[in-house]
Design an enzyme around this catalytic site. Structure first.
Site, PDB file in Angstrom:
ATOM      1  N   ASP A 429     -14.328   3.145 -21.476  1.00  0.00           N
ATOM      2  CA  ASP A 429     -15.286   2.084 -21.745  1.00  0.00           C
ATOM      3  C   ASP A 429     -16.616   2.468 -21.113  1.00  0.00           C
ATOM      4  O   ASP A 429     -16.665   2.861 -19.943  1.00  0.00           O
ATOM      5  CB  ASP A 429     -14.786   0.762 -21.148  1.00  0.00           C
ATOM      6  CG  ASP A 429     -15.656  -0.409 -21.541  1.00  0.00           C
ATOM      7  OD1 ASP A 429     -15.335  -1.054 -22.556  1.00  0.00           O
ATOM      8  OD2 ASP A 429     -16.657  -0.658 -20.841  1.00  0.00           O
ATOM      9  N   ASN A 437     -28.072  -2.173 -24.917  1.00  0.00           N
ATOM     10  CA  ASN A 437     -28.544  -2.838 -26.132  1.00  0.00           C
ATOM     11  C   ASN A 437     -29.696  -3.782 -25.841  1.00  0.00           C
ATOM     12  O   ASN A 437     -30.672  -3.855 -26.608  1.00  0.00           O
ATOM     13  CB  ASN A 437     -27.389  -3.621 -26.776  1.00  0.00           C
ATOM     14  CG  ASN A 437     -26.439  -2.710 -27.546  1.00  0.00           C
ATOM     15  OD1 ASN A 437     -26.845  -1.671 -28.067  1.00  0.00           O
ATOM     16  ND2 ASN A 437     -25.171  -3.091 -27.591  1.00  0.00           N
ATOM     17  N   ASP A 446     -26.530   2.337 -30.738  1.00  0.00           N
ATOM     18  CA  ASP A 446     -25.765   3.069 -31.761  1.00  0.00           C
ATOM     19  C   ASP A 446     -25.827   4.569 -31.498  1.00  0.00           C
ATOM     20  O   ASP A 446     -24.826   5.284 -31.664  1.00  0.00           O
ATOM     21  CB  ASP A 446     -26.331   2.761 -33.151  1.00  0.00           C
ATOM     22  CG  ASP A 446     -26.015   1.341 -33.601  1.00  0.00           C
ATOM     23  OD1 ASP A 446     -25.168   0.698 -32.958  1.00  0.00           O
ATOM     24  OD2 ASP A 446     -26.628   0.888 -34.587  1.00  0.00           O
ATOM     25  N   GLU A 472     -17.890  -0.724 -27.325  1.00  0.00           N
ATOM     26  CA  GLU A 472     -18.144   0.521 -26.604  1.00  0.00           C
ATOM     27  C   GLU A 472     -16.866   1.105 -26.022  1.00  0.00           C
ATOM     28  O   GLU A 472     -16.918   1.956 -25.117  1.00  0.00           O
ATOM     29  CB  GLU A 472     -19.158   0.270 -25.480  1.00  0.00           C
ATOM     30  CG  GLU A 472     -18.648  -0.557 -24.322  1.00  0.00           C
ATOM     31  CD  GLU A 472     -18.734  -2.073 -24.560  1.00  0.00           C
ATOM     32  OE1 GLU A 472     -18.624  -2.813 -23.586  1.00  0.00           O
ATOM     33  OE2 GLU A 472     -18.917  -2.484 -25.737  1.00  0.00           O
TER      34      GLU A 472
END
Length: 581
Positions: A429, A437, A446, A472
């Protein structure tokens, strides 16, 4: 075509006539007429597809019957005037018979010939003229001359006039034409049909010989034997028609059908020589054999003419199997031609093998279409595979998705259990990805996920399954790896993320990751147990400061995986909000 010029004066008038009983004469000619009628009926009933041959034979038989009946009356015990009229009435039958014989010889060659209207009109001229001339002979005496001819007296006393000889010449020309055509047909006929042609040739020669002898006067006053000769002809042809199926079973298939089809057809003799070929085959042979063999290929060894076909062994024997077509490629005019060649035995009516027939089929276009179809099917299969692959791929990272992971995880675990081997599960993770973000935008987020996926592809071993679990978070399943080896893989990935930023172009950020590692069988024996164990280990890594790798503790407290994830997600959100900007 008629009886002798006159009876010999030295013998006496009635002595010669009495030599043969008129009733016998009558019965012989009537018997000939019966034979002709039987043949005519059979010909018209059996005409089938060979109308010209059957009609010619039928007309010949009808004309022969007319001729025989007229001669029967002319030599029978009747009044001289009746005999004279009958003698003159026989000539229409003569004229029609010779014309029909010529047509029979032409049509029996099997070329599918049908007389045109012009031919029929031309053949009708002489019978009409001879009928008119014979009927009016007492007035002009250009056909028969003498006092007896002028008064319709005893036919034996008639003298032949110029028009009779002109009629005889015309008749012999037609008979000779028919004989030449029959002889040519016999000479060129395939072996399966030569017996038929021989019967026809033999039957055609008999009346000619009889008539030639008759013109010399050798038969004296015995009457005109020509109809009897034609009766023999009709009988022989009738035998061929009824017993050999002359009309139906004839080279019409070879000359009409095979000559016109585009597929090459060749006939070989038992000793391996080329004995026949249709135009398509000859054209192909001339194109492949080369100029060294010339153009007269019929009669040559097939192994020589077809040397580039690969159908013969070193001894010139045909090796093509009857039930298995041979496939070969020839170069014709600089272009490759694919052929499929089938071999079949030729047998006669008694079942004796008389040769072999080869039928070649041009399958160039068929093969090209087959190749295009195979290519299209391959393209469709690739598209199907692509669609199937896309259905199990994550559209952003191009890693396998969660659905594919769950479909493959069970079989992989079963294989490992069956082989008695370990299997490692690594759950990864990205730390504080929400802040990436929020601060840099989703496009940068992305780019980070795409770069992380590429790093996974570079680091995971062959045979391992790497998938994006969601957001993620990523999962790697490594067959054959134990807990330690799984931890080494996770640590390698962690260090690379710590040392190298993730992203591409201007969208590059530093982002660490945490990982939890579990392994079969020490951490669990089911898919759910292994994922839960790895998830708990990941939570411990997060709980102890992130950017860490933790192994699952054997026999650890069982906790619902969903609850672990919700609590971990909540802790991450709180930590992201509390972290300094």
């Amino acid at each position: 075509m008629r009886r002798a010029c006159a009876r010999e004066r030295s013998r006496g008038g009635e002595g010669v006539r009495a030599a043969v009983n008129p009733v016998v004469h009558l019965l012989v000619y009537l018997a000939a007429a019966v034979v002709f009628v039987v043949v005519a009926v059979g010909a018209f009933r059996r005409r089938g597809p060979r109308t010209a041959t059957a009609t010619s034979l039928g007309v010949l038989a009808v004309a022969g019957a007319w001729w025989s009946l007229a001669d029967a009356v002319s030599v029978g015990p009747f009044d001289e005037r009746v005999q004279s009229v009958a003698a003159l009435a026989s000539f229409p039958g003569v004229a029609v018979a010779v014309g029909a014989f010529a047509c029979l010889g032409r049509s029996a060659t099997g070329t599918g010939w049908i007389p045109s209207r012009a031919v029929l009109a031309g053949l009708s001229v002489e019978p009409i003229l001879v009928t008119v001339t014979a009927a009016t002979n007492p007035w002009h005496q250009l056909f028969y001359s003498g006092t007896a001819a002028a008064t319709l007296g005893d036919p034996v006393l008639w003298e032949r006039a110029p028009l009779f000889w002109l009629h005889a010449l015309y008749s012999y020309v037609l008979i000779a034409t028919g004989l030449v055509l029959v002889a040519r047909g016999w000479w060129t006929a395939p072996p399966a049909f030569r017996r038929q042609r021989w019967h026809l040739l033999l039957a055609s020669v008999v009346p000619v010989l009889v008539n030639v002898v008759n013109l010399t006067g050798a038969f004296g006053d015995l009457g005109d034997p020509t109809p009897l000769g034609f009766a023999v002809t009709a009988g022989v042809i009738g035998n061929a028609m009824f017993r050999q199926d002359f009309i139906a079973f004839a080279p019409v298939a070879r000359d009409v059908l095979i000559e016109r089809i585009s597929d090459p057809v060749l006939a070989l003799s038992p000793d391996g020589r080329l004995i026949d070929a249709n135009p398509a085959a000859l054209k192909l042979l001339l194109a492949t054999a080369g100029p060294r063999l010339g153009t007269q290929l019929i009669g040559m060894p097939a192994s020589l003419v077809m040397s580039c076909w690969g159908l013969f062994d070193a001894d010139g024997r045909l090796v093509a199997a009857e039930d298995e077509p041979a496939h070969l490629t020839l170069v014709v005019a600089g272009t490759a031609m694919d052929l499929e060649v089938r071999a079949s035995p030729l047998v006669d009516g008694r079942g004796r093998e008389i040769g072999t027939v080869l039928v070649a089929r041009d399958v160039t276009e068929v093969n090209a279409q087959r190749a295009r179809l195979v290519e299209q099917l391959a393209t469709i299969e690739r598209l199907r595979s692509d669609l199937a692959e896309q259905a199990v791929r994550d559209p952003l990272t191009d890693l396998h998705n969660r659905r594919h992971l769950m479909e493959r995880f069970g079989p992989m675990l079963g294989e490992a259990a069956g082989a008695g081997e370990p299997l490692a599960v690594v759950v990864l993770d990205l730390d504080r990805f929400k802040r990436v973000n929020d601060e840099h935008g989703h496009l940068t987020g992305d780019a980070v996920l795409i770069a992380m996926a590429q790093r996974l592809r570079e680091c995971v071993p062959t045979g391992a399954l790497a998938a994006r679990w969601g957001g993620e978070e990523f999962v790697v399943v490594v067959p054959g790896a134990d807990l330690t080896e799984g931890a080494v893989l996770a640590e390698t990935l962690r260090r690379r993320c710590e040392a190298e930023p993730l992203g591409s172009g201007e969208r590059v950020v530093r982002c660490t990751l945490s990982a939890g590692v579990a392994a079969y069988p020490v951490s669990g024996e089911t898919v759910a147990d292994l994922l839960l164990a790895a998830d708990r280990a990941l939570y411990e890594a997060k709980d102890h400061g992130r950017n860490l790798v933790r192994r699952a503790v054997p026999g650890g407290a069982a906790e619902d995986a969903g609850r672990v994830r919700r609590r971990r997600r909540h802790d991450d959100d709180v930590a992201d909000e509390a972290a300094p900007a």
